[in-house]
Design a protein around this motif. Sequence first.
Motif, short mmCIF file in Angstrom:
data_model
loop_
_atom_site.label_atom_id
_atom_site.label_comp_id
_atom_site.label_asym_id
_atom_site.label_seq_id
_atom_site.Cartn_x
_atom_site.Cartn_y
_atom_site.Cartn_z
N ALA A 14 27.68 92.81 -23.52
CA ALA A 14 27.13 91.63 -23.38
C ALA A 14 25.50 92.01 -23.77
CB ALA A 14 26.64 91.12 -21.85
N MET A 15 25.17 93.45 -23.30
CA MET A 15 23.93 93.94 -23.71
C MET A 15 23.89 94.22 -25.01
SD MET A 15 22.70 96.64 -20.77
CE MET A 15 24.43 97.33 -20.49
N HIS A 20 17.44 90.79 -26.10
CA HIS A 20 16.21 90.78 -25.09
C HIS A 20 16.33 91.70 -24.04
CE1 HIS A 20 14.11 87.82 -27.23
NE2 HIS A 20 15.51 87.02 -27.35
N VAL A 21 17.54 92.50 -23.87
CA VAL A 21 17.83 93.19 -22.85
C VAL A 21 16.93 94.58 -22.92
CG1 VAL A 21 19.60 94.95 -21.48
CG2 VAL A 21 20.28 92.63 -22.42
N HIS A 22 15.84 94.62 -22.26
CA HIS A 22 14.94 95.71 -22.35
C HIS A 22 14.65 96.45 -20.98
CE1 HIS A 22 12.26 92.45 -21.00
NE2 HIS A 22 11.46 93.35 -20.51
N ARG A 65 16.31 85.20 -19.33
CA ARG A 65 17.15 84.23 -18.41
C ARG A 65 18.59 84.05 -18.85
NH1 ARG A 65 14.64 83.42 -14.17
NH2 ARG A 65 12.56 82.53 -14.26
N ALA A 66 18.95 83.99 -20.16
CA ALA A 66 20.28 83.92 -20.81
C ALA A 66 20.91 85.13 -20.53
CB ALA A 66 20.14 83.77 -22.42
N PHE A 67 20.42 86.54 -20.55
CA PHE A 67 21.02 87.74 -20.12
C PHE A 67 21.29 87.68 -18.56
CE2 PHE A 67 21.26 91.97 -18.49
CZ PHE A 67 22.52 92.51 -19.14
N PHE A 68 20.51 87.00 -17.66
CA PHE A 68 20.82 87.06 -16.34
C PHE A 68 22.02 86.14 -16.08
CE2 PHE A 68 16.11 88.48 -14.61
CZ PHE A 68 16.72 89.72 -14.25
N ARG A 69 21.86 85.10 -16.94
CA ARG A 69 23.06 84.12 -16.61
C ARG A 69 24.38 84.79 -16.63
NH1 ARG A 69 19.39 80.39 -18.17
NH2 ARG A 69 20.19 80.53 -20.48
N GLU A 70 24.54 85.57 -17.98
CA GLU A 70 25.68 86.53 -18.45
C GLU A 70 26.07 87.57 -17.34
OE1 GLU A 70 29.04 87.21 -21.31
OE2 GLU A 70 27.65 85.40 -20.52
#
Length: 90
Positions: A14-15, A20-22, A65-70
């Motif tokens: 997913a990352m 936006h994963v930082h 937010r999209a990564f947190f949901r994933e």
Amino acid sequence: LDEAVACLVDLEAAMETNHHVHFPIEIRFGRAEWTSFLSPSFGRSTCWINTVAYRPFGREHSEHRAFFREFERICLSHGGRPHWAKEHPL
């Protein structure tokens, strides 16, 4: 704990697709806990996986937010439980 490796492999994938994963991913391990029914480690040894988003004060950054949901979807699919002092949809 039994699902930790599979969960981390899914999180890594997913990352790789989310630009936006930082923020850091924290990983720690703990024994089963038997005195608190609300503990994420109640009744089972646990791999704690946490992520933190850096959000500057006074500015809304929604790209995380999209990564947190994933992140939540992946953790739940591996039997994850929320930490009640962290942000989650429950």
